[in-house]
Design a protein around this motif. Structure first.
Motif, PDB file in Angstrom:
ATOM      1  N   ARG A 165     -87.222  10.899  34.981  1.00  7.16           N
ATOM      2  CA  ARG A 165     -86.335  12.056  35.199  1.00  7.16           C
ATOM      3  C   ARG A 165     -85.355  12.214  34.034  1.00  7.16           C
TER       4      ARG A 165
ATOM      5  N   GLU B 213     -83.568  -0.280  39.615  1.00  9.96           N
ATOM      6  CA  GLU B 213     -82.896   0.992  39.339  1.00  9.96           C
ATOM      7  C   GLU B 213     -81.408   0.767  39.082  1.00  9.96           C
TER       8      GLU B 213
ATOM      9  N   LYS C  82     -79.298   1.707  35.733  1.00  9.09           N
ATOM     10  CA  LYS C  82     -78.064   2.499  35.722  1.00  9.09           C
ATOM     11  C   LYS C  82     -76.989   1.797  34.907  1.00  9.09           C
TER      12      LYS C  82
ATOM     13  N   ARG D 213     -86.724   6.958  37.662  1.00  3.04           N
ATOM     14  CA  ARG D 213     -85.440   7.437  37.127  1.00  3.04           C
ATOM     15  C   ARG D 213     -85.551   7.668  35.618  1.00  3.04           C
TER      16      ARG D 213
END
Length: 135
Positions: free
Chosen positions: A67, A98, A102, A64
């Motif tokens: 990205r 993850e 976030k 993540r």
């Protein structure tokens, strides 16, 4: 995170600090080698950062973050710096998932919104637009 991982993080950070303090020295080499030394030090710092991040991030979280880097490189760098700081101060007890990444992203986005500055301009007393209204 066990003691050996923390020790590796500390060693990587120590190498990073040594490289930074060494770069401020005088011109002991030839002028052409200065750029190579800086490039080599930058590469070593990048490798040390990657090594630390590989130790503190789950693969999904690292994916993540990769990205995010494609879209907003500065934001990804800010997150990495924050994660490395947390790891170096011993505030991370386990690898970052993850979901935790976030949450960190949301927390940092909220703090960025608070930092925005709103500029409101006052209308000047000698404004030509007022002349048009009197017609």
């Amino acid at each position: 995170m066990d003691d050996s991982e923390l020790e590796q993080i500390r060693k990587a950070r120590l190498e990073q600090l040594k490289a930074q303090s060494g770069s401020g020295g005088g011109g002991s080499g030839s002028p052409g080698s200065g750029g190579q030394d800086q490039e080599r030090q930058k590469q070593q710092q990048d490798e040390a950062r990657q090594h630390i991040l590989n130790q503190i991030l789950h693969p999904e979280a690292a994916d993540r973050l990769g990205r995010i880097r494609l879209v907003k490189e500065q934001r990804a760098t800010d997150i990495e710096n924050r994660l490395i700081t947390l790891a170096q101060t011993g505030q991370l007890r386990q690898k970052v998932t993850e979901t935790q990444l976030k949450e960190l992203l949301n927390a940092m986005a909220d703090s960025k919104e608070e930092e925005k500055i709103v500029v409101s301009r006052r209308k000047g007393w000698d404004d030509d637009d007022d002349d048009l209204l009197d017609l």
